[in-house]
Design an enzyme around this catalytic site. Structure first.
Site, PDB file in Angstrom:
ATOM      1  N   SER A 291       0.817  -1.208   0.000  1.00  0.00           N
ATOM      2  CA  SER A 291       0.000   0.000   0.000  1.00  0.00           C
ATOM      3  C   SER A 291       0.858   1.268   0.000  1.00  0.00           C
ATOM      4  CB  SER A 291      -0.943  -0.047   1.203  1.00  0.00           C
ATOM      5  OG  SER A 291      -1.904   0.972   1.146  1.00  0.00           O
ATOM      6  N   ASP A 302      10.306   4.997  -9.942  1.00  0.00           N
ATOM      7  CA  ASP A 302       9.904   5.557 -11.234  1.00  0.00           C
ATOM      8  C   ASP A 302      10.689   6.824 -11.587  1.00  0.00           C
ATOM      9  OD1 ASP A 302       8.149   3.551 -11.728  1.00  0.00           O
ATOM     10  OD2 ASP A 302       6.324   4.715 -11.393  1.00  0.00           O
ATOM     11  N   LYS A 316      -0.388  -4.331  -3.385  1.00  0.00           N
ATOM     12  CA  LYS A 316      -1.706  -3.773  -3.034  1.00  0.00           C
ATOM     13  C   LYS A 316      -1.841  -2.410  -3.700  1.00  0.00           C
ATOM     14  CE  LYS A 316      -4.771  -2.441   0.773  1.00  0.00           C
ATOM     15  NZ  LYS A 316      -4.945  -1.011   0.479  1.00  0.00           N
TER      16      LYS A 316
END
Length: 549
Positions: A291, A302, A316
């Site tokens: 999460s 990223d 998740k």
């Protein structure tokens, strides 16, 4: 357990699920029809079932069954569980500031938080709670004892504890306070220029705690950082955004949420001035990182801002929203999926397409899509975050797991610290062979036993051989196998001595000095931390990982 639960709850729950998400008009009749059938069915059961039924429990099972068919994160929270839910999301409650648990049938203090009432009063890890305000708590559940310990701040409570090595029980009079649990388990220097921050949660204030730790570590000479998110289950989304904001320039996208209600869709960007956008950084992840942890790790990956080290994360990619219901109850419902800056959603389990037996499968590799980081590295959706550098761990022996679960590791640590009141230098602390002999004597006296998977499978094999009439032919070989397994088990305490000693040393260090002590013992031999240090100390290797395709 339920209080004042009546029919309006069922109707409201149906309305929330039916109308809040603007279902097409043609479905309204089916929803009303289904609710009517449910109501009349329940009335018939309540009136005519052969035995008495408990309406509240029956309704709760119906609600739970409905929500379980969706995903594990959509949940009904009745009024009497709201306080526990609030504590889990805020990390705040009124009490003495101590975790408790049942160990060897005793209710013991497992973690008195530093600088809170229990700790300041002198309560220690391993103390057995005997009574609270004169009420005997022996044999009671942790939830029952916890309820007695909690209360309004500034109210006084009397706790009687039994401590190993003390002749008489100890009595403590403590004033409750508002307890705010830290999100940071530990931070410090693991080398003169490498700082380490262990973030265990994402409740309110998590980013501020990380920021303060980062600034302090830099002042102490840290020029590289390890952020440990292993086993961090997540928490508040905005805290994840704020943590990323510490390392990424203002105005950059951190995460986007997309769901059925379009006006709820949102893109979260970094809003605050970062603390450091250049410091070399490793993020440690594991299968238990989920999460909000994955939002932080995924965003930093990223942007090629950090190297991820460890194991593939949980996966998740769902966002929950809390909605009010009747009678002060609430619904925690999955309302969206989240997407990290590259555009990928890392949700691993496909709850939308359950199999006929109700089981859920992971997103198939063939359905995963390729995305690119800022510098063009390939990353993928649909299965958690893949670390840039994988660290494999040797699984612990069955005997070691059984010893931890049995509570005897904790019990031995309590006794060891009571018998050795002067804390040793934990950086060089090791148990002696004589200490280990004492541990083996302790578990032998208490008839410690366990079973291995091999042992259970052999027993099943013997039972199957008897059932299928092969036992007489195989008796000799089966008995030989069983004897070899028994012989192997008899030497497990010696074969796994090194592993068990490490577990004991870490637990003893925790008893002495909590997270700080455990970190001093465990971090120097932590494989993922050692790998992170290696990469950070090799600038070319660090740069190569972040630029390779």
């Amino acid at each position: 357990m339920w209080r004042r639960i009546k029919w309006p709850l069922i109707l409201v729950l149906g309305v929330v699920l039916a109308f809040a998400f603007r279902r097409p008009a043609e479905k309204y009749f089916d929803i009303a029809k289904s609710l009517d059938i449910f109501a009349t069915l329940f009335k018939e059961i309540n009136a005519y079932y052969v035995d008495e039924v408990e309406p509240q429990k029956l309704i709760r099972k119906g609600i739970d069954g409905m929500l379980e068919s969706l995903d594990p994160y959509t949940d009904y929270i009745p009024e009497d569980e709201i306080e526990s839910f609030r504590i889990s999301t805020t990390g705040q409650y009124g009490g003495i500031g101590a975790l408790i648990g049942i160990i060897n049938k005793k209710t013991v203090v497992t973690f008195p938080y530093k600088d809170f009432p229990a700790y300041r009063s002198g309560i220690k890890v391993g103390d057995e709670i005997i009574s609270v305000d004169g009420k005997d708590v022996q044999g009671k559940s942790t939830s029952d004892v916890s309820a007695l310990l909690k209360g309004q701040p500034k109210t006084e409570i009397e706790i009687k504890v039994r401590r190993y090595g003390q002749k008489d029980d100890l009595t403590f009079k403590i004033k409750r306070e508002k307890i705010s649990i830290d999100n940071l388990a530990y931070y410090g220097l693991v080398e003169s220029e490498i700082g380490y921050i262990r973030l265990d949660d994402f409740t309110s204030g998590a980013a501020n705690e990380v920021s303060s730790a980062l600034i302090e570590l830099k002042q102490k000479g840290a020029k590289k950082i390890i952020l440990d998110l292993r086993e961090n289950p997540g928490g508040l989304l905005h805290e994840a955004v704020n943590v990323v904001s510490l390392f990424i320039p203002r105005g950059e996208v951190v995460v986007s949420t997309k769901g059925k209600v379009e006006e709820w869709n949102k893109t979260y960007t970094t809003l605050n001035s970062p603390v450091d956008t250049q410091i070399p950084m490793i993020v440690l992840v594991s299968e238990g990182s989920a999460s909000a942890s994955e939002i932080v790790a995924g965003s930093l990956q990223d942007y090629d801002r950090a190297v991820l080290v460890g194991k593939k994360t949980f996966g998740k990619g769902l966002v929950q929203t809390t909605r009010p219901l009747a009678y002060n109850s609430q619904l925690k419902v999955t309302t969206a999926k989240y997407y990290v800056p590259s555009g990928r959603c890392i949700q691993a389990l496909d709850y939308t397409h359950r199999k006929d037996d109700g089981t859920v499968e992971r997103v198939a590799d063939s359905l995963k899509s390729e995305f690119k980081t800022k510098q063009g590295r390939k990353v993928y959706d649909g299965g958690g975050l893949d670390p840039d550098v994988t660290v494999e761990y040797e699984p612990v022996g069955t005997v070691t797991s059984a010893l931890i679960s049995s509570g005897w590791v904790f019990e031995f640590a309590s006794r060891y610290c009571a018998e050795n009141s002067n804390q040793p230098d934990l950086k060089s602390f090791h148990l002696t062979d004589n200490d280990y002999e004492k541990f083996m004597k302790l578990i032998k006296e208490n008839k410690f036993s366990y079973s291995t998977s091999l042992e259970r499978n052999t027993k099943l094999l013997i039972e199957t051989a008897r059932k299928e009439k092969y036992y007489n032919e195989l008796e000799g070989q089966l008995n030989l196998l069983k004897n070899k397994i028994d012989a192997g088990k008899s030497t497990d305490m010696i074969r796994f001595k090194s592993e068990i000693k490490q577990i004991l040393e870490e637990q003893i260090a925790f008893h002495y000095s909590q997270n700080d002590g455990q970190a001093e013992v465990s971090l120097p031999r932590d494989k993922a931390v050692l790998e992170a240090r290696r990469i950070l100390n090799d600038a070319s290797a660090y740069k190569k990982i972040l630029s390779s395709n």
